[in-house]
Write a protein that holds these residues in place. Structure first.
Motif, PDB file in Angstrom:
ATOM      1  N   ASP A   3      30.853  11.222   6.938  1.00  0.00           N
ATOM      2  CA  ASP A   3      30.402   9.873   6.418  1.00  0.00           C
ATOM      3  C   ASP A   3      29.701   9.289   7.785  1.00  0.00           C
ATOM      4  O   ASP A   3      30.210   8.148   8.210  1.00  0.00           O
ATOM      5  CB  ASP A   3      31.594   9.249   5.925  1.00  0.00           C
ATOM      6  N   ASN A   4      29.246   9.965   8.701  1.00  0.00           N
ATOM      7  CA  ASN A   4      28.607   9.335   9.838  1.00  0.00           C
ATOM      8  C   ASN A   4      29.371   8.984  10.902  1.00  0.00           C
ATOM      9  O   ASN A   4      29.035   8.180  11.874  1.00  0.00           O
ATOM     10  CB  ASN A   4      27.540   8.241   9.696  1.00  0.00           C
ATOM     11  N   TYR A   5      30.751   9.455  10.901  1.00  0.00           N
ATOM     12  CA  TYR A   5      31.761   8.948  11.918  1.00  0.00           C
ATOM     13  C   TYR A   5      31.832  10.354  12.726  1.00  0.00           C
ATOM     14  O   TYR A   5      32.086  11.557  11.991  1.00  0.00           O
ATOM     15  CB  TYR A   5      33.031   8.519  11.122  1.00  0.00           C
ATOM     16  N   ILE A   6      32.254  10.412  13.970  1.00  0.00           N
ATOM     17  CA  ILE A   6      32.573  11.671  14.830  1.00  0.00           C
ATOM     18  C   ILE A   6      34.222  11.565  14.766  1.00  0.00           C
ATOM     19  O   ILE A   6      34.492  10.600  15.384  1.00  0.00           O
ATOM     20  CB  ILE A   6      31.923  11.478  16.042  1.00  0.00           C
ATOM     21  N   TYR A   7      34.687  12.584  14.514  1.00  0.00           N
ATOM     22  CA  TYR A   7      35.913  12.817  14.813  1.00  0.00           C
ATOM     23  C   TYR A   7      36.401  14.182  15.768  1.00  0.00           C
ATOM     24  O   TYR A   7      35.515  15.106  15.674  1.00  0.00           O
ATOM     25  CB  TYR A   7      36.625  13.314  13.461  1.00  0.00           C
ATOM     26  N   PHE A   8      37.237  13.962  16.727  1.00  0.00           N
ATOM     27  CA  PHE A   8      37.492  15.012  17.509  1.00  0.00           C
ATOM     28  C   PHE A   8      39.109  14.932  18.029  1.00  0.00           C
ATOM     29  O   PHE A   8      39.653  13.774  17.770  1.00  0.00           O
ATOM     30  CB  PHE A   8      36.621  14.743  18.826  1.00  0.00           C
ATOM     31  N   GLY A   9      39.576  16.020  18.466  1.00  0.00           N
ATOM     32  CA  GLY A   9      40.867  16.179  18.891  1.00  0.00           C
ATOM     33  C   GLY A   9      41.071  15.916  20.431  1.00  0.00           C
ATOM     34  O   GLY A   9      40.169  16.295  21.121  1.00  0.00           O
ATOM     35  N   GLN A  10      42.241  15.298  20.737  1.00  0.00           N
ATOM     36  CA  GLN A  10      42.532  15.087  22.192  1.00  0.00           C
ATOM     37  C   GLN A  10      43.852  15.618  22.452  1.00  0.00           C
ATOM     38  O   GLN A  10      44.818  15.624  22.127  1.00  0.00           O
ATOM     39  CB  GLN A  10      42.789  13.830  22.462  1.00  0.00           C
ATOM     40  N   GLY A  11      43.558  16.918  23.522  1.00  0.00           N
ATOM     41  CA  GLY A  11      44.680  17.766  23.624  1.00  0.00           C
ATOM     42  C   GLY A  11      45.700  16.893  24.825  1.00  0.00           C
ATOM     43  O   GLY A  11      45.418  15.914  25.363  1.00  0.00           O
ATOM     44  N   THR A  12      46.736  17.613  24.877  1.00  0.00           N
ATOM     45  CA  THR A  12      47.850  17.243  25.928  1.00  0.00           C
ATOM     46  C   THR A  12      47.567  17.855  27.351  1.00  0.00           C
ATOM     47  O   THR A  12      46.977  18.784  27.430  1.00  0.00           O
ATOM     48  CB  THR A  12      49.124  17.188  25.396  1.00  0.00           C
TER      49      THR A  12
END
Length: 148
Positions: free
Chosen positions: A68-77
């Motif tokens: 839906d035109n949003y960028i999702y990403f994960g942030q590692g520890t």
């Protein structure tokens, strides 16, 4: 056929890529400069959409995914346990960024549990260091200490 459109990043590893509306979106892991989300167009022009993400440790910035035109990403520890130790020297980042450590997602109160280990940052064979959770290597914590 294949065509090279961009190369030469020094802040890898690239940990994910997706294609959306004529652009590639790349998660740059960030070992040297912190994580980034990049947009690369068909001509090879690179735009940094997000930078300075805290991912210079064991786990990197990952993804991305677009919905839906949003960028999702994960942030590692930074670590596996919130305590920086000699194992992080094995990955190399403790030498590059000795002040780097995990950041909690909300304020926490510590129990003051610390761990003593060999100090890989010195040449002294008997040099020991004590480290607590959510602080840089070699920094002890105390019971009731608040980490923001």
């Amino acid at each position: 056929s294949t065509e090279l459109i961009v190369e030469g990043t020094k802040n890898g590893p690239w940990t994910g890529i997706t294609y959306h509306d004529g652009n590639f979106y790349v998660a740059e892991g960030g070992q040297m400069e912190g994580g980034k989300i990049l947009r690369i167009n068909a001509n090879g022009a690179v735009d940094t959409l997000v930078s300075n993400l805290p991912s210079m440790g064991d786990h990197h910035t990952n993804g991305p995914a677009i919905k839906d035109n949003y960028i999702y990403f994960g942030q590692g520890t930074a670590t596996n346990s919130a305590v920086v130790g000699p194992d992080n020297a094995s990955f190399g980042w403790l030498y590059r960024k000795p002040e780097f450590h995990d950041i909690p997602c909300k304020d926490i109160v510590l129990k003051g549990i610390n761990y003593t280990s060999k100090n890989p940052l010195t040449d002294a064979p008997d040099d020991k260091v004590t480290t607590g959770a959510y602080v840089p290597f070699g920094e002890a914590t105390r019971k009731g200490q608040v980490i923001r």
